[in-house]
Design a protein around this motif. Structure first.
Motif, PDB file in Angstrom:
ATOM      1  N   PRO A  64      -3.697 -26.140  -5.828  1.00  0.00           N
ATOM      2  CA  PRO A  64      -2.272 -26.053  -5.506  1.00  0.00           C
ATOM      3  C   PRO A  64      -1.993 -26.037  -4.005  1.00  0.00           C
ATOM      4  N   ASP A  65      -2.925 -25.489  -3.214  1.00  0.00           N
ATOM      5  CA  ASP A  65      -2.721 -25.433  -1.765  1.00  0.00           C
ATOM      6  C   ASP A  65      -2.619 -26.827  -1.159  1.00  0.00           C
ATOM      7  N   ALA A  66      -3.394 -27.758  -1.676  1.00  0.00           N
ATOM      8  CA  ALA A  66      -3.361 -29.123  -1.138  1.00  0.00           C
ATOM      9  C   ALA A  66      -1.979 -29.747  -1.333  1.00  0.00           C
ATOM     10  N   TYR A  67      -1.401 -29.555  -2.519  1.00  0.00           N
ATOM     11  CA  TYR A  67      -0.066 -30.107  -2.782  1.00  0.00           C
ATOM     12  C   TYR A  67       0.993 -29.378  -1.947  1.00  0.00           C
ATOM     13  N   TYR A  68       0.822 -28.085  -1.772  1.00  0.00           N
ATOM     14  CA  TYR A  68       1.784 -27.324  -0.968  1.00  0.00           C
ATOM     15  C   TYR A  68       1.808 -27.841   0.469  1.00  0.00           C
ATOM     16  N   TRP A  69       0.632 -28.000   1.054  1.00  0.00           N
ATOM     17  CA  TRP A  69       0.591 -28.443   2.444  1.00  0.00           C
ATOM     18  C   TRP A  69       0.948 -29.917   2.591  1.00  0.00           C
ATOM     19  N   LEU A  70       0.700 -30.686   1.541  1.00  0.00           N
ATOM     20  CA  LEU A  70       1.185 -32.070   1.552  1.00  0.00           C
ATOM     21  C   LEU A  70       2.711 -32.059   1.562  1.00  0.00           C
ATOM     22  N   GLY A  71       3.297 -31.172   0.767  1.00  0.00           N
ATOM     23  CA  GLY A  71       4.756 -31.015   0.764  1.00  0.00           C
ATOM     24  C   GLY A  71       5.280 -30.576   2.116  1.00  0.00           C
ATOM     25  N   ARG A  72       4.578 -29.641   2.756  1.00  0.00           N
ATOM     26  CA  ARG A  72       4.999 -29.197   4.089  1.00  0.00           C
ATOM     27  C   ARG A  72       4.970 -30.356   5.093  1.00  0.00           C
ATOM     28  N   SER A  73       3.956 -31.192   4.967  1.00  0.00           N
ATOM     29  CA  SER A  73       3.841 -32.337   5.890  1.00  0.00           C
ATOM     30  C   SER A  73       4.965 -33.338   5.661  1.00  0.00           C
TER      31      SER A  73
END
Length: 355
Positions: free
Chosen positions: A303-312
């Protein structure tokens, strides 16, 4: 009435027995049959499994041999049939309450989440031999996992008081203190453990805490361990050095360390995540996007990968893709508070766009 009774009695197949005697015999037989059915347990799935026929036959022949139940339980454990193994572990322990039977039984209870039973078992074993360090550490671990850290710390402190040069107990105590957010005492315990025995496990855990504290001793320990790594296979020292540099906001140096991790093992998801975060904090959102997408390619359930992709995406004002990735993060972790907060913020912006 007497005539009717005699008439009925005359039609019975065994005329030499009066009706009341036959009724008593039938009722007695039924009672015995029911009693037998109550005590005879139906054959379990394992008892009828042909792949276990040899062991099952041996157990039928020697029903009080604890080693046979233990063998079957261990075999079931290897096949992840932990519920079935539980009965055999319990039987082996009841027949022969020895440490060698208790240890795998305790592991089975931990897997099944039977924490209270696990503690009760380990307390019994500890009572049998209170000098066994392995049992005491397992009991402390069980207390900690059952939400009783104070009892666990009491055991560790008592063990250390009796043997101040026991590095494993110091290490276990440090891990528990780390979980309790008592970083100062955790570092002290790890320092002592690593001084007594300079093994990589103790050193890397200590270096990790130093890195989070922005202490350059983290680099010293990691570099020392890397010099001993003649096979060039270790990844953790590079990762910890990367964490140190990232915490110091030396992002290019951090990225170089995370690249070293990836060079040795391209499936190191955490290295991609930390590398992407470094790019994000540098404001290089394009490279951050590429890096987080690589993390997802390696592990699409993080889930962290998708979260930080969203932040980017959000940093690039791509709110639609940002929302989609926050949703994905939440679908993988229902308690991902940060992702929910970012979604709520974007929802408000969609409803009330700034001019």
């Amino acid at each position: 009435m007497k005539a009717a009774w005699n008439d009925l009695n005359s039609r019975m197949p065994c005329r030499k027995y009066p009706l009341y005697l036959l009724l008593i015999m039938v009722l007695t037989y039924a009672a015995c049959k029911n009693k037998k059915n109550d005590t005879d347990k139906p054959a379990s799935a394992i008892e009828t499994n042909r792949f276990y026929q040899s062991l099952n036959d041996s157990i039928k022949k020697f029903p009080t041999d604890a080693s046979l139940y233990l063998r079957r339980a261990k075999r079931l454990t290897q096949e992840n049939a932990h519920e079935l193994a539980y009965d055999d572990f319990q039987k082996a322990w009841s027949l022969q309450p020895l440490i060698e039977n208790a240890l795998p039984y305790a592991a089975n209870l931990a897997i099944l989440g039977k924490h209270a039973d696990r503690i009760a078992l380990l307390e019994k074993v500890n009572h049998l031999d209170s000098t066994n360090a392995q049992i005491r550490r397992l009991l402390a671990e069980a207390y900690a996992e059952f939400g009783k850290p104070e009892q666990a710390l009491h055991i560790y402190d008592d063990m250390i008081a009796k043997d101040s040069l026991d590095p494993e107990t110091l290490y276990e105590k440090a891990l528990l203190l780390e979980q309790l957010k008592d970083t100062t005492r955790a570092i002290a315990a790890l320092q002592k453990a690593y001084t007594i025995q300079s093994v990589d496990t103790y050193g890397l855990e200590l270096a990790h805490l130093y890195a989070e504290q922005k202490n350059p001793k983290a680099l010293e320990i990691c570099n020392f361990i890397l010099r001993q790594d003649s096979a060039f296979i270790l990844i953790d020292p590079f990762f910890i050095k990367g964490i140190y540099f990232a915490n110091m906001k030396l992002y290019p140096k951090a990225i170089a360390q995370f690249d070293s991790c990836i060079l040795r093992d391209w499936k190191t998801t955490d290295a991609y995540l930390e590398k992407g975060r470094a790019y994000f904090h540098m404001g290089n959102f394009g490279e951050a996007l590429k890096t987080f997408n690589m993390a997802i390619a390696v592990s699409n359930t993080d889930p962290d990968a998708y979260y930080w992709l969203g932040r980017s995406y959000e940093a690039q004002h791509n709110k639609v893709d940002a929302m989609n990735n926050y949703r994905k993060a939440i679908s993988l972790d229902q308690n991902f508070i940060e992702a929910k907060e970012r979604m709520d913020l974007l929802d408000r912006e969609f409803v009330h766009p700034s001019h």
